[in-house]
Design a protein around this motif. Structure first.
Motif, PDB file in Angstrom:
ATOM      1  N   ASN A  42       0.821  -1.218   0.000  1.00  0.00           N
ATOM      2  CA  ASN A  42       0.000   0.000   0.000  1.00  0.00           C
ATOM      3  C   ASN A  42       0.848   1.259   0.000  1.00  0.00           C
ATOM      4  N   GLY A  43       2.181   1.084  -0.108  1.00  0.00           N
ATOM      5  CA  GLY A  43       3.083   2.225  -0.170  1.00  0.00           C
ATOM      6  C   GLY A  43       3.669   2.641   1.159  1.00  0.00           C
ATOM      7  N   THR A  44       3.197   2.074   2.254  1.00  0.00           N
ATOM      8  CA  THR A  44       3.721   2.410   3.580  1.00  0.00           C
ATOM      9  C   THR A  44       5.140   1.885   3.736  1.00  0.00           C
ATOM     10  N   ARG A  45       5.991   2.695   4.356  1.00  0.00           N
ATOM     11  CA  ARG A  45       7.369   2.295   4.625  1.00  0.00           C
ATOM     12  C   ARG A  45       7.607   2.288   6.131  1.00  0.00           C
ATOM     13  N   ASN A  46       8.241   1.221   6.616  1.00  0.00           N
ATOM     14  CA  ASN A  46       8.585   1.105   8.029  1.00  0.00           C
ATOM     15  C   ASN A  46      10.083   0.862   8.160  1.00  0.00           C
ATOM     16  N   SER A  47      10.735   1.601   9.019  1.00  0.00           N
ATOM     17  CA  SER A  47      12.166   1.434   9.248  1.00  0.00           C
ATOM     18  C   SER A  47      12.394   0.456  10.397  1.00  0.00           C
TER      19      SER A  47
END
Length: 217
Positions: A42-47
């Motif tokens: 969905n385009g979400t980025r998590n570091s």
């Protein structure tokens, strides 16, 4: 043992694993956890600080000293993992590293390892390996392969399985014979290349060089 834990990913179930000291990542891909990014579809980025457990064949991350593995329920939501300078995608529900990122001839490597238990005492003061080298499943119930350090008397045997997308057909190989069969229409070219160059399946760069040569000639 695994414990359900909610953290990092929205609405994702994460498994919590015990960390131990001292940290010796013998069965992990990277010598230590690396800064990374999880890109969701969905385009979400998590570091996160990421690593790959080659024994359990799971992607894991370090959450303030606690090792967490991504649950199966979360996998369909993940598009790409970026760790250090490497990119990982999912293939057959396993994470593979992208070696050649091309639509026509993509090359991927699946990092795996076998865990060899200590041999039992045998006659004449020796020892015998009563069971062959095995993988994560044998030790899953005890949680042994999730430890950052395995017992000193266990041996880790890493190996690679490569996947190549050639002319729209996905094929795997883990030895020279299998590679020759994939490029059977270039038999002479393959033999000439192997005479002049060493291709070691444990050396990803040497395999990459061979594939690029065979693809472009």
């Amino acid at each position: 043992m695994k414990i359900k834990y909610l953290m990092l990913f929205p609405l994702a179930t994460i498994f919590c694993l015990n960390a131990q000291e001292p940290v010796v990542l013998s069965h992990y891909l990277f010598p230590e956890f690396q800064p990374g990014t999880v890109l969701l579809k969905n385009g979400t980025r998590n570091s996160a600080k990421l690593n790959y457990n080659a024994a359990s064949e799971e992607m894991v991350f370090d959450n303030n000293g606690t090792v967490l593995a991504i649950a199966d329920a979360m996998l369909p939501q993940i598009d790409t993992l970026f760790i250090a300078n490497e990119k990982f995608i999912q293939l057959n529900k396993k994470f593979v590293k992208i070696v050649i990122d091309e639509a026509e001839t993509g090359l991927f490597v699946e990092h795996k390892c076998k865990v060899v238990p200590p041999g039992k005492p045998s006659a004449y003061g020796g020892s015998s390996q009563t069971s062959s080298a095995t993988s994560y499943s044998t030790y899953a119930s005890s949680g042994m392969v999730y430890n950052l350090k395995l017992p000193d008397d266990f041996k880790i045997l890493p190996y690679n399985v490569f996947w190549i997308n050639l002319d729209g057909k996905l094929q795997s190989f883990s030895n020279i014979g299998q590679l020759k069969r994939i490029f059977r229409d270039k038999k002479r070219l393959v033999n000439d290349y192997l005479k002049a160059n060493e291709v070691n399946m444990s050396d990803v760069e040497s395999v990459k060089a061979a594939i690029l040569y065979l693809k472009n000639n």
